[in-house]
Every structure is written in C-alpha cells, then in structure tokens.
Design an enzyme around this catalytic site. Structure first.
Site, PDB file in Angstrom:
ATOM      1  CB  THR A 164      -0.936   0.014   1.223  1.00 45.09           C
ATOM      2  OG1 THR A 164      -1.968   0.986   1.024  1.00 45.09           O
ATOM      3  CG2 THR A 164      -0.180   0.319   2.507  1.00 45.09           C
ATOM      4  CB  CYS A 165       0.197   4.742  -0.870  1.00 37.90           C
ATOM      5  SG  CYS A 165      -0.068   4.486  -2.625  1.00 37.90           S
ATOM      6  CB  THR A 166       3.778   4.481   3.336  1.00 39.27           C
ATOM      7  OG1 THR A 166       3.850   4.951   4.676  1.00 39.27           O
ATOM      8  CG2 THR A 166       5.164   4.246   2.779  1.00 39.27           C
TER       9      THR A 166
END
Length: 295
Positions: A270-272
């Site tokens: 996922t994005c971070t």
C-alpha cells in the site's frame, strides 16, 4: 460668483470619492463571496473523497464478502465471484516452503512481461512478477476484476474481498484488495501479492503498518482457508521496487529486506505516508497451513 463655483466643485469631488469607496466595498464583498463559495465547494469535495467514498466503498466491499460467503455455502462461487480451484494440497504447521500444487500456479501461462511499478493506490501499470500472466476467464482461474476470495487480518479487524487485478476503478476504488497479475494464487509456491488503498475508497490497508511479526493473515477461497504468518515488514520503498512481489520476494531497492529461498509467500502493499503515493509499505508472510474455511 467665484466662491459659489468653488463650493459646487468641492461638493462634486466629495461625491466622487464616496462613490469610489462604495464601489471598492462592493468589489471586496463580491470577492469575499467568491472565496467563501470556492472554500465551501472544496470542503464538500474533500468530504466526499475522504468520508463518502469510504462509506460507499466499505459498504460495497462488505456486501461482496457476504455474497461470496453465501455463494460458497450454497456450493457456488458467490455473486460476482468464484474462479477455479487454486493451491490444492495442504501444508503442515510452519511449512513455509511447501507447494500446494506441484509448484505451478493454476490459471497462469508463460509470456507475461516484467517491469512496471508497484500498484499501491491505482497509479501506473502493474508488473508481472515471475514472467507469467493470468488467463482471463475460463476454468483456469478468476477473470480479470472478479472478486473471488476474502482476505482476513484479525489484528486489524479486516475482512475484505480479493479481486483479480489491480485496476484502480474496477478493483481498488471499490474497497477491494487486488491480486497482482502473474503472481501466485493462495497456497501455491511463489508469492500471492496484493495491493489496496491506504486512504479513501474503503481504505482497507490504512492500518497495515500495525502488523507485526507473528500476526496471522488468512485468505478464504471457496471452502478453504489459507493462513499465513507475518514474518517481515518493509516500512518504505519506492513504487518501482517490483522485487517485493517476485516469486521469492526480496527488495531490489533496500538491501537485506526480503527472502532468499523458494516458498509460499503473501505480500501486502500500500502507499505510504498516508494521503500520499510517494512510497510503498510492504508486509510479507509465509504460509502456515490450509484448512477447511470456517464461517
């Protein structure tokens, strides 16, 4: 007479100044109204994106989970789901490297291309790890964009549909997690790799950073439950680090992160940081066992 003319001239000039001040005040008022209107519109758009899309996608995702479970209980594939059997075979406790089906992933053919970028929030093309791509439709596996499994993460209280592919509109924006085309299916040797939104659209992976070594992650797939145990976490890497979803997952950007030997893995991406797509957060796990799913 000159004095009278002077008085008239003074009065006319005073009126002009007052008219100018009134016009300037009206201009300021109109400007303030425009700014207020724009601010309200922007606030509504933000509320729609952050709040309404979450409610809508989360509700739809939960409805899909119930539909899949109902379909499995009735002996079918569920509404909008199904797919072929994958990862047959059973491994024992701690069997991280035991294949569920002879090592070849059902429903894939040779010929996929590598490259691309990690699909953590819908941007870019999804890479094909291991040089394979899924067969669309048919009995070999789930069709593209089809919901066919349920991912469960007890620590996060999460139960979310798994769909084939990582298309933003057709999969991720529905609140589902997407299976990277070309990676293994549950239970098979290789890497069962998934992507999901961290913010907005159901945000199933918002708290993915809370997972720790030893946490369980399971995948239900038509009567079977594939349980993985979290082993490693990569807190931040670049979107181009496609090594993390390779058959033997290992970062090609951060040395020392990943695995060295073949096995049955799960990868969650996922994005971070939150509300950005600058980097990717990666969680890895290894297969523990396969049992009959309980609902």
């Amino acid at each position: 007479m000159p004095a009278v003319r002077d008085r008239v001239r003074v009065v006319v000039q005073g009126r002009g100044r007052r008219a100018g001040r009134a016009g300037f005040a009206r201009l300021l008022w109109v400007g303030a109204e425009v700014i207020t209107t724009v601010g309200v519109v922007v606030a509504l758009l933000v509320a729609h994106q952050v709040w309404w899309t979450n409610r809508q996608a989360a509700a739809g995702a939960q409805a899909q989970v119930r539909a899949l479970e109902r379909g499995w209980a009735e002996g079918g594939g569920g509404e909008g789901g199904g797919g072929g059997e994958v990862g047959e075979g059973v491994v024992g406790e701690g069997g991280a490297g035991v294949s569920g089906g002879g090592g070849e992933v059902p429903g894939v053919v040779e010929g996929g291309s590598g490259g691309g970028s990690l699909e953590g929030a819908g941007e870019g093309a999804a890479p094909s790890a291991g040089g394979r791509k899924p067969v669309a439709g048919g009995g070999g596996g789930p069709a593209r964009d089809e919901a066919y499994g349920v991912l469960r993460i007890p620590r996060l209280g999460l139960a979310v549909p798994v769909a084939e592919g990582v298309d933003r509109r057709a999969v991720l924006d529905k609140g589902y997690v997407g299976h990277y085309p070309g990676t293994a299916q549950p239970g098979a040797e290789g890497n069962f790799a998934l992507a999901g939104h961290r913010n907005t659209h159901g945000e199933p992976f918002r708290y993915l950073n809370r997972l720790r070594e030893g946490d369980e992650v399971s995948v239900d797939l038509r009567g079977r439950r594939y349980t993985y145990v979290v082993g490693k976490v990569l807190a931040e890497t670049s979107p181009g680090d496609v090594g993390v979803i390779a058959p033997v997952p290992r970062s090609s950007v951060k040395a020392g992160y990943g695995y060295q030997s073949a096995g049955s893995y799960i990868t969650l991406t996922t994005c971070t940081p939150e509300y950005t797509s600058r980097y990717r957060l990666v969680v890895w796990g290894t297969l523990r066992n396969v049992v009959s799913a309980t609902r």
